[in-house]
Design an enzyme around this catalytic site. Structure first.
Site, PDB file in Angstrom:
ATOM      1  N   ASN A 131      -3.984   5.280 -53.870  1.00  0.00           N
ATOM      2  CA  ASN A 131      -4.629   5.147 -52.498  1.00  0.00           C
ATOM      3  C   ASN A 131      -3.939   6.565 -51.424  1.00  0.00           C
ATOM      4  O   ASN A 131      -3.880   6.706 -50.352  1.00  0.00           O
ATOM      5  CB  ASN A 131      -4.449   4.565 -51.567  1.00  0.00           C
ATOM      6  CG  ASN A 131      -5.606   4.339 -50.177  1.00  0.00           C
ATOM      7  OD1 ASN A 131      -6.077   5.206 -49.888  1.00  0.00           O
ATOM      8  ND2 ASN A 131      -5.775   3.833 -49.229  1.00  0.00           N
ATOM      9  N   ASN A 136     -10.617   6.099 -46.239  1.00  0.00           N
ATOM     10  CA  ASN A 136     -12.075   5.681 -46.465  1.00  0.00           C
ATOM     11  C   ASN A 136     -12.286   4.442 -47.486  1.00  0.00           C
ATOM     12  O   ASN A 136     -12.224   3.678 -47.902  1.00  0.00           O
ATOM     13  CB  ASN A 136     -13.063   7.028 -47.591  1.00  0.00           C
ATOM     14  CG  ASN A 136     -11.619   6.983 -48.613  1.00  0.00           C
ATOM     15  OD1 ASN A 136     -10.645   6.260 -48.938  1.00  0.00           O
ATOM     16  ND2 ASN A 136     -11.739   8.260 -49.175  1.00  0.00           N
ATOM     17  N   ASP A 137     -10.679   3.554 -47.007  1.00  0.00           N
ATOM     18  CA  ASP A 137     -11.160   2.191 -47.951  1.00  0.00           C
ATOM     19  C   ASP A 137     -12.207   1.623 -47.731  1.00  0.00           C
ATOM     20  O   ASP A 137     -12.556   0.975 -48.319  1.00  0.00           O
ATOM     21  CB  ASP A 137      -9.583   1.264 -47.196  1.00  0.00           C
ATOM     22  CG  ASP A 137      -7.608   2.484 -47.739  1.00  0.00           C
ATOM     23  OD1 ASP A 137      -8.567   2.817 -48.322  1.00  0.00           O
ATOM     24  OD2 ASP A 137      -7.166   1.547 -47.296  1.00  0.00           O
ATOM     25  N   GLY A 156      -8.220   0.360 -52.351  1.00  0.00           N
ATOM     26  CA  GLY A 156      -8.267   1.849 -52.009  1.00  0.00           C
ATOM     27  C   GLY A 156      -7.614   2.889 -52.598  1.00  0.00           C
ATOM     28  O   GLY A 156      -7.749   4.154 -51.788  1.00  0.00           O
ATOM     29  N   ASP A 158      -8.603   6.575 -54.462  1.00  0.00           N
ATOM     30  CA  ASP A 158      -9.634   6.871 -54.527  1.00  0.00           C
ATOM     31  C   ASP A 158      -9.176   8.427 -55.258  1.00  0.00           C
ATOM     32  O   ASP A 158      -8.048   8.476 -55.845  1.00  0.00           O
ATOM     33  CB  ASP A 158      -9.602   7.461 -52.831  1.00  0.00           C
ATOM     34  CG  ASP A 158      -8.749   7.654 -51.789  1.00  0.00           C
ATOM     35  OD1 ASP A 158      -8.012   8.491 -52.960  1.00  0.00           O
ATOM     36  OD2 ASP A 158      -8.712   6.764 -50.960  1.00  0.00           O
ATOM     37  N   ASP A 323     -20.238   3.755 -71.733  1.00  0.00           N
ATOM     38  CA  ASP A 323     -19.873   2.352 -71.559  1.00  0.00           C
ATOM     39  C   ASP A 323     -21.237   1.774 -72.539  1.00  0.00           C
ATOM     40  O   ASP A 323     -22.327   1.710 -72.148  1.00  0.00           O
ATOM     41  CB  ASP A 323     -20.140   1.434 -70.363  1.00  0.00           C
ATOM     42  CG  ASP A 323     -19.763   0.053 -70.168  1.00  0.00           C
ATOM     43  OD1 ASP A 323     -19.028  -0.374 -70.129  1.00  0.00           O
ATOM     44  OD2 ASP A 323     -21.072  -0.558 -69.318  1.00  0.00           O
ATOM     45  N   GLU A 352     -18.923   3.461 -76.366  1.00  0.00           N
ATOM     46  CA  GLU A 352     -18.151   2.376 -76.291  1.00  0.00           C
ATOM     47  C   GLU A 352     -18.405   1.362 -77.907  1.00  0.00           C
ATOM     48  O   GLU A 352     -20.228   0.611 -77.671  1.00  0.00           O
ATOM     49  CB  GLU A 352     -17.900   0.581 -75.399  1.00  0.00           C
ATOM     50  CG  GLU A 352     -17.036  -0.430 -75.890  1.00  0.00           C
ATOM     51  CD  GLU A 352     -16.790  -0.849 -73.589  1.00  0.00           C
ATOM     52  OE1 GLU A 352     -15.999  -1.927 -73.702  1.00  0.00           O
ATOM     53  OE2 GLU A 352     -18.369  -0.872 -73.676  1.00  0.00           O
TER      54      GLU A 352
END
Length: 611
Positions: A131, A136-137, A156, A158, A323, A352
């Site tokens: 964090n 910006n959490d 949190g 980032d 993905d 994947e």
């Protein structure tokens, strides 16, 4: 009076211009291979307008759908210089405008170098890594707020936290970074993983801004490292802004409404599969909160293709991980992949393809001979070696070798390399963010960790590490995904243990880190591992021996999965030992005489540079 009229005109222009709520892509570049760019304009009843453009730009096509809030305008930018120009939307006497830009590309952008077998990829869950900006959490424009006490909540981590710890990743010996998706995921709960994206042109504000992401790439490049974006083509999240106002009914797969995927990827090529089973795999939704995108719709496919290329060009990316690659419409995803690699010929993309059979996995790699049986080519450069992962998940607890137990499983995995068009471009790993934690499975047994990491560091392919393994982090998948995605110790102010620094690590963490760093730092300059040939020998007494070699160098790897010390007679390996007299272990610097025999401790590994 004139001032009053002018004020009204300005007000009218402002109100009308507000009709355009979104323009995607928001800008493009001059000199792109994909020169015909389809720009989506979104706003209330925007399709009622006629569209024109300034500066002699050629409109190739205007596509309107059953939803009047969308219009798709294709322009031709071939041989058009960098410039700003204006779209005009007119409905009778009313009109409004929208500015648009063609920007200049970075030098030699087309030929950017991607990740390859010379790299080591470090995989992180950004929300759980570090964090760097507590402010910006929680953000006003996102639903789920930060709550580190909730194991499955937002914690949190980032982009700023990643940037602050890039030197740690570099010291580990990693050369490329793969963060799980960073674009906005606005689900009310469980949004931290990022795979249910709600806006694919914007970073999640809890991670930072688009500019922060560009800065992450720049900081990686300063360190000679690479940025790999985790891209999702198969689905979006149910909070995606389009979901409640679809451009077309068939933008997503509808049955009508929701239908669950059966997850049977074999139906994509099984000649005996029923049509309904194949449809339910490919068109079914991955989970109820992730609407399944319809890549067979040309508008959808174009949107995804342009978005992917936009991010590469805008953020100066070095590669993709995709993905759930094999759940897409296979013809559509083939076109998507080819368009990207046509634009960037050296760009690597790993998909994947979570299957447990080499023939089935190899079907999805570019130029597969198996795919060619039905004239299919995915154009996907790389797939993930899940069969090797399967073997690694139990082999180091198998002390006694049998026909199908012990190191023979690892040997047999490489026996099938002939199925792959390019085995050197496979992603090899012991774990990732969806699997059991290696150090949980093996109870933090350091010797077993050494054997596993030695294996993925010295075989063909591209090694991928999962954050925290290098300090002994574990987690029980049986307790839920949050337990295998724990916060990295030291990533938050106030953490009692800071494993990002030598001073902050426990002795146990330091032991894991020292070994990992020495191993993967050595690998950085080991060209023989990056591109050398392989000869391996059938395991005996649970001891696996293989050689990596080129014209300049030979490396002998010995992995003893037997709990007892073993004596290896070197005569058997004369084919590769040839005139070499000794081998120096890259971890301990100890020399071994190759004349007659080598002794190796139980549950241990040697990497010998032959001299």
């Amino acid at each position: 009076m004139k001032k009053y009229i002018l004020s009204l005109l300005l007000l009218f222009t402002f109100v009308s211009n507000a009709q355009i709520q979104r323009v995607e892509p928001p800008f493009w570049w001059s000199g792109m291979n994909l020169s015909e760019v389809q720009i989506m304009f979104y706003g209330k009843n925007i399709a009622q307008n006629d569209v024109s453009v300034s500066n002699g730009i050629v409109i190739k096509n205007i596509k309107k759908t059953e939803n009047p809030n969308y219009v798709f305008v294709t322009i031709d930018t071939k041989n058009v210089a960098t410039q700003n120009f204006v779209f005009t939307f007119k409905n009778g006497k009313k009109s409004f405008t929208q500015n648009y830009s063609l920007k200049a590309r970075r030098d030699n952008s087309k030929n950017r170098k991607s990740y390859d077998s010379s790299d080591v990829i470090y995989l992180i869950m950004p929300d759980r890594f570090a964090n760097g900006n507590p402010n910006n959490d929680s953000t006003n424009n996102t639903n789920e707020k930060g709550n580190r006490t909730n194991p499955g909540g937002r914690h949190g981590g980032d982009i700023e936290g990643i940037i602050k710890n890039l030197d740690y990743i570099k010291e580990l010996g990693a050369t490329a970074l793969w963060p799980t998706p960073l674009c906005e995921d606005n689900d009310e709960t469980y949004s931290y993983h990022g795979y249910g994206q709600s806006d694919v042109y914007k970073m999640d504000s809890r991670y930072g801004t688009n500019e922060d992401y560009v800065r992450l790439s720049a900081e990686l490049h300063k360190r000679g490292m690479k940025n790999i974006m985790d891209y999702v083509t198969n689905h979006w999240g149910w909070k995606h802004w389009m979901y409640n106002d679809l451009p077309t009914y068939d933008w997503i797969h509808q049955f009508p409404g929701y239908s669950q995927s059966n997850y049977k990827m074999t139906t994509q090529f099984d000649k005996n599969a029923s049509k309904i089973d194949a449809k339910n795999c490919m068109d079914g939704w991955f989970v109820p909160s992730m609407p399944d995108l319809n890549q067979s719709n040309p508008l959808v496919l174009n949107y995804l293709t342009q978005n992917a290329i936009w991010w590469i060009e805008y953020a100066d990316l070095d590669g993709f991980r995709v993905d759930t690659y094999s759940y897409n419409d296979k013809e559509g995803i083939s076109k998507w992949t080819k368009a990207i690699t046509d634009e960037y010929p050296h760009f690597n993309i790993v998909g994947e393809v979570w299957m447990h059979n080499q023939a089935q996995m190899s079907y999805w790699q570019k130029d597969s001979k198996i795919g060619a049986i039905e004239s299919y080519n995915s154009y996907l450069p790389s797939v993930m070696d899940f069969t090797l992962h399967d073997a690694i998940g139990n082999v180091f607890n198998e002390n006694n070798q049998s026909w199908d137990k012990g190191m023979i499983q690892v040997y047999d995995n490489f026996v099938n390399d002939f199925l792959y068009p390019n085995p050197n471009n496979l992603l090899v790993f012991v774990e990732n963010h969806d699997t059991g934690r290696f150090n949980e499975i093996y109870k933090n047994d350091f010797k077993k960790y050494q054997m596993a990491m030695t294996l993925i560091a010295t075989i063909r392919g591209i090694p991928q590490l999962y954050y925290g393994s290098e300090i002994g982090m574990n987690g029980d998948k049986g307790k839920g995904d949050a337990d295998i995605r724990k916060d990295f110790p030291g990533g938050w102010d106030g953490d009692s243990n800071n494993a990002f620094t030598k001073q902050g690590r426990t002795p146990e963490q330091q032991k894991f880190f020292d070994f990992s760093s020495k191993l993967f730092t050595w690998r950085k300059s080991a060209a023989v591992i990056h591109s050398g040939k392989t000869t391996h020998y059938i395991p005996e007494n649970n001891v696996y021996v293989y050689f990596r070699y080129n014209e300049q160098q030979t490396v002998m790897v010995v992995i003893n999965n037997n709990p007892e010390k073993q004596t290896i007679k070197t005569k058997r390996f004369n084919e590769n030992i040839q005139n070499f007299k000794s081998g120096k272990d890259v971890i301990t610097d100890k020399s071994y005489d190759l004349k007659d025999e080598i002794e190796i401790d139980g549950k241990s590994a040697l990497i010998l540079e032959l001299q």
